[in-house]
Write a protein that holds these residues in place. Sequence first.
Motif, PDB file in Angstrom:
ATOM      1  N   GLU A 154      56.996 -12.281  99.652  1.00 24.90           N
ATOM      2  CA  GLU A 154      57.485 -11.495  98.528  1.00 24.90           C
ATOM      3  C   GLU A 154      59.010 -11.521  98.479  1.00 24.90           C
ATOM      4  O   GLU A 154      59.612 -11.557  97.399  1.00 24.90           O
ATOM      5  CB  GLU A 154      56.974 -10.048  98.635  1.00 24.90           C
ATOM      6  N   ALA A 201      61.178 -13.100  95.375  1.00 26.88           N
ATOM      7  CA  ALA A 201      62.094 -12.247  94.628  1.00 26.88           C
ATOM      8  C   ALA A 201      63.542 -12.719  94.708  1.00 26.88           C
ATOM      9  O   ALA A 201      64.387 -12.237  93.955  1.00 26.88           O
ATOM     10  CB  ALA A 201      61.997 -10.806  95.149  1.00 26.88           C
ATOM     11  N   ARG A 207      49.117  -9.162  93.958  1.00 23.11           N
ATOM     12  CA  ARG A 207      49.818  -9.009  92.682  1.00 23.11           C
ATOM     13  C   ARG A 207      48.792  -8.940  91.572  1.00 23.11           C
ATOM     14  O   ARG A 207      47.628  -9.322  91.747  1.00 23.11           O
ATOM     15  CB  ARG A 207      50.785 -10.161  92.426  1.00 23.11           C
ATOM     16  N   GLU A 231      52.844  -4.524  90.334  1.00 22.20           N
ATOM     17  CA  GLU A 231      53.934  -5.314  89.796  1.00 22.20           C
ATOM     18  C   GLU A 231      55.119  -5.179  90.736  1.00 22.20           C
ATOM     19  O   GLU A 231      55.028  -4.527  91.777  1.00 22.20           O
ATOM     20  CB  GLU A 231      54.284  -4.853  88.378  1.00 22.20           C
ATOM     21  N   ARG A 232      56.234  -5.769  90.367  1.00 22.91           N
ATOM     22  CA  ARG A 232      57.385  -5.758  91.267  1.00 22.91           C
ATOM     23  C   ARG A 232      57.906  -4.345  91.520  1.00 22.91           C
ATOM     24  O   ARG A 232      58.329  -4.020  92.622  1.00 22.91           O
ATOM     25  CB  ARG A 232      58.521  -6.615  90.693  1.00 22.91           C
TER      26      ARG A 232
END
Length: 340
Positions: free
Chosen positions: A37, A41, A167, A202-203
Amino acid sequence: MNANQADSPRDCPTSAESWLARLHAPDCGPAERAAFEHWRAQHPDHAQAYAQAERLHANAALLAGDPLLRAASLAARRRTAARRDQRRLLARLLPMAVAASVLLAFGVPYLLRGTHVDHGGFSRRYASATELPRRLTLDDGTQMILDADSTVTTHFDAQRRLVTLERGRAEFAVAHAAAPFEVHAGGNVIRDTGTVFQVSKERDVVVVGLLAGSVEVTHGQQTQALSPAQQLRIAADGSSAVVGALDTQAAQAWGQGELVFRERRLDSLLAEMNRYSDTKLLLGDQRLADLRISGSFHAGDQQALVKALDAGWGLRAVTTGSHELTLYPGSPSNAGGARR
């Protein structure tokens, strides 16, 4: 920045393809998933490269059972063992051999990999690309609806039933069993004994919505129980957790391939619609992002959405790529019909 390179922890993959392979491994643990992750990102190219890698595997899965691919895979293995000097020919066959290997491992119409583990347990990985939600039956009999652009791993044994939502979004109608059922999403734990609930990750947020039964959600040091028609929004950084009313109509609609929006920001609406189609809708003027849109749309039907935005909000779509439409404000004579 090259999408296949990043400042990753030592011994961690540095390309989208190698991350995809590592995440499929049965011994891939939470630390490696957190490192992934972090890598994804770091730069938008990383997320795009990983999505493309997953789509490649998904597209290969559509060719399951093709005898030419199976023959190519067998021929590649024989040539590797018997004719090391024929590398040029093998290089031509390698892409087909890889595709055939993916087919045998994953299947149609979603990615799936199953691995036996110690103590009689079983682990699987499910992933979806730009497609309508899929209804699946997990190994314990639980019914799962997996949304587009979503990834889930499961591990079931005699002591526990564990699902990790990496996700995307999924709904679970949990089968009754002695072993507890848990869903992990972004460091949060949802515990259930037999109910219907949804989880999205979600993020910036994890959302748990309860349709029937009861669940307990542990986030940080707190545990909260939800009642039917309630949802809990948890910030990814743990800074907030808010219980509110669940829009049950919208929650039940997405599993049927219908998306219901109520006063949704246009940029958020487009992001969700884009999950279901290879044709992406973009904003040519960022001032449009705050337009509030209400309506019901069929997932993946970008043309219907474009027509609705033209008729109701005076927006026009311009083709800016082979699979890309960009939205702009309409002409001055048409702009008066736009609504906020």
